[in-house]
Scaffold this active site. Structure first.
Site, PDB file in Angstrom:
ATOM      1  N   ARG A   1      42.071  68.005  -2.777  1.00 13.06           N
ATOM      2  CA  ARG A   1      41.375  67.878  -1.497  1.00 13.06           C
ATOM      3  C   ARG A   1      40.848  69.218  -1.010  1.00 13.06           C
ATOM      4  O   ARG A   1      39.748  69.312  -0.446  1.00 13.06           O
ATOM      5  CB  ARG A   1      42.303  67.231  -0.469  1.00 13.06           C
ATOM      6  CG  ARG A   1      42.531  65.736  -0.721  1.00 13.06           C
ATOM      7  CD  ARG A   1      43.814  65.234  -0.037  1.00 13.06           C
ATOM      8  NE  ARG A   1      43.975  63.779  -0.148  1.00 13.06           N
ATOM      9  CZ  ARG A   1      44.407  63.153  -1.255  1.00 13.06           C
ATOM     10  NH1 ARG A   1      44.681  63.847  -2.354  1.00 13.06           N
ATOM     11  NH2 ARG A   1      44.549  61.835  -1.251  1.00 13.06           N
TER      12      ARG A   1
ATOM     13  N   GLY B   1      42.054  60.392 -12.348  1.00  9.58           N
ATOM     14  CA  GLY B   1      41.679  59.256 -11.510  1.00  9.58           C
ATOM     15  C   GLY B   1      41.410  59.673 -10.077  1.00  9.58           C
ATOM     16  O   GLY B   1      40.527  59.123  -9.407  1.00  9.58           O
TER      17      GLY B   1
ATOM     18  N   GLN C   1      43.379  56.158  -2.635  1.00 14.50           N
ATOM     19  CA  GLN C   1      42.301  57.096  -2.966  1.00 14.50           C
ATOM     20  C   GLN C   1      40.925  56.513  -2.643  1.00 14.50           C
ATOM     21  O   GLN C   1      39.995  57.260  -2.338  1.00 14.50           O
ATOM     22  CB  GLN C   1      42.386  57.502  -4.436  1.00 14.50           C
ATOM     23  CG  GLN C   1      43.612  58.359  -4.741  1.00 14.50           C
ATOM     24  CD  GLN C   1      43.869  58.516  -6.226  1.00 14.50           C
ATOM     25  OE1 GLN C   1      43.150  57.967  -7.064  1.00 14.50           O
ATOM     26  NE2 GLN C   1      44.910  59.256  -6.560  1.00 14.50           N
TER      27      GLN C   1
ATOM     28  N   ASP D   1      54.133  57.316  -6.763  1.00 14.79           N
ATOM     29  CA  ASP D   1      54.263  58.322  -7.821  1.00 14.79           C
ATOM     30  C   ASP D   1      55.726  58.669  -8.117  1.00 14.79           C
ATOM     31  O   ASP D   1      56.006  59.351  -9.107  1.00 14.79           O
ATOM     32  CB  ASP D   1      53.495  59.589  -7.452  1.00 14.79           C
ATOM     33  CG  ASP D   1      51.995  59.445  -7.694  1.00 14.79           C
ATOM     34  OD1 ASP D   1      51.587  58.464  -8.354  1.00 14.79           O
ATOM     35  OD2 ASP D   1      51.221  60.301  -7.226  1.00 14.79           O
TER      36      ASP D   1
END
Length: 440
Positions: free
Chosen positions: A26, A93, A168, A324
């Site tokens: 980011r 990704g 996302q 995750d």
């Protein structure tokens, strides 16, 4: 290459957590969209974040790595694709999803692609949500997956997207929206998974000068409870500019989960620096999980201390906001006493691999008793020695190496930790757990 244990000495000590992969992505993207020059300190240079740097350079940002920081001269939101070939994002990704919306800000066409694994990641939900905003995209293989062609033009307006596949997608629209012609109002339809990742996005956007409004409403009258299945979240971002700044990337709780789990499984004490108490990262939840399993956790302002006797007990855990952590928690469960029930991670099936399936299949190779569910798994503690395959998934390689504390284990395709934690072997060695890579 095979990842295996070389030596185990006294487990414990002090180690610095690697920089956050999510914040590093980011930071370089927002700095590239900003007006002015940003200095990004403590950036993670992994295969995934290098993919974000590559695409930002291709779209016009000037990026230079120094000894102390990454210098980014931003585009002010005026992007131009200088690449005559499809831009290769390797296996990232995150980069693909975040940059699909952002690429529409370019004044010419952009094609985003990646390796074989990346080309299996579903993108149709995001592509559909971009249409009402005036963004035209095309899956070149006509399967709603990469390679994806993004045409110039980003009007803005209103759109909606389901929140149960990938946060996302949501971050992608929100990050790009202030540079659209009219700004964007985004409605996230139930159920909204992985909310902390969107909170991280809003947090870093504020650091780069962009304000947003967030609200919610319940989708039917007479509902007297704030239940996820009733709630629609709203994000409103007006047209505005990103402003360059100096930004320091905090430590990564996802990567630190392997350092923490090392102590929890083996026993001992350790201090992990660069983990902030007020972090927006959802994977901070690993601290609560380890505490419930029997470890002692002390949370400092910018560090975490852990102590364990190595006797872990099974728990029930919902990972909907921290997918995750799935493989780390699965390995902890396999090393604990009793049956651990992991739920809320159906969206982990569309990560680098179908992480529910691959985790279950590889644990079964080690004699672990488990039951696979659509949104998780039930794991009864107990594994034996064996050989497993990472399936090219960095998190599987790192998490399964921890089984080597108590059993002989080899992980084929074990070098893939470079995707998110390039110094994984060195950091584990600092705590007395020495791993090595061997040619297969």
């Amino acid at each position: 290459m095979k990842l295996k244990v070389k030596n185990i000495s006294k487990i414990g000590g002090v180690v610095k957590a690697p920089p956050s992969k999510s914040y590093s992505h980011r930071a370089v993207i927002l700095a590239s969209l900003a007006k002015g020059t940003s200095k990004l300190y403590d950036m993670l240079y992994s295969e995934d974040t290098l993919a974000s740097i590559r695409v930002c350079k291709a779209l016009g940002a000037k990026i230079n790595k120094t000894d102390d920081y990454l210098e980014v001269v931003g585009t002010g939101g005026k992007l131009h694709n200088s690449s005559t070939e499809p831009i290769d994002l390797a296996n990232s990704g995150t980069t693909l999803r975040l940059m699909t919306s952002i690429s529409a800000l370019s004044d010419n066409e952009v094609i985003l692609t990646g390796d074989e694994s990346l080309q299996t990641r579903p993108m149709g939900l995001l592509m559909d949500a971009l249409m009402p905003l005036g963004i035209e995209t095309e899956s070149l293989n006509d399967n709603d997956k990469a390679p994806i062609l993004i045409k110039p033009g980003y009007v803005g307006g209103e759109t909606n997207i389901y929140g149960n596949v990938s946060s996302q997608y949501i971050s992608s629209i929100i990050i790009s929206s202030p540079l659209s012609d009219k700004g964007v109002t985004l409605y996230v339809l139930p159920e909204f998974k992985s909310k902390p990742y969107v909170n991280m996005t809003l947090d870093i956007m504020r650091k780069f000068g962009v304000k947003s409004l967030r609200g919610y409403y319940l989708k039917h009258d007479g509902c007297d409870k704030e239940h996820q299945s009733c709630r629609i979240d709203e994000f409103k971002v007006k047209k505005q500019d990103y402003v360059a700044c100096n930004y320091t990337v905090e430590g990564d709780y996802s990567s630190a989960s392997y350092l923490l789990a090392l102590i929890a499984i083996n026993g001992g004490k350790a201090k992990i620096r660069n983990l902030f108490r007020d972090s927006k990262q959802g994977d901070k939840y690993i601290l609560d999980i380890l505490q419930k399993m029997g470890a002692t956790i002390i949370r400092g302002e910018d560090y975490v201390e852990i102590a364990s006797n190595g006797d872990l007990k099974a728990i029930d855990v919902d990972l909907s906001n921290a997918p995750d952590l799935l493989i780390t928690v699965a390995v902890l469960a396999a090393m604990a006493e009793g049956t651990t029930n992991i739920t809320g991670v159906a969206h982990a099936r569309v990560k680098e691999t179908d992480r529910i399936d691959t985790t279950c299949r590889e644990l079964e190779k080690l004699g672990c008793k488990l039951v696979e569910h659509e949104d998780g798994m039930s794991i009864t503690g107990g594994v034996s020695s064996g050989v497993v395959d990472s399936h090219g998934d960095h998190r599987l390689a790192m998490a399964f190496s921890l089984i080597g504390l108590k059993h002989d284990i080899e992980i084929t395709n074990g070098e893939v930790f470079d995707v998110s934690f390039p110094n994984f072997i060195e950091s584990m060695a600092e705590l007395g757990f020495e791993l090595e890579l061997e040619n297969e």
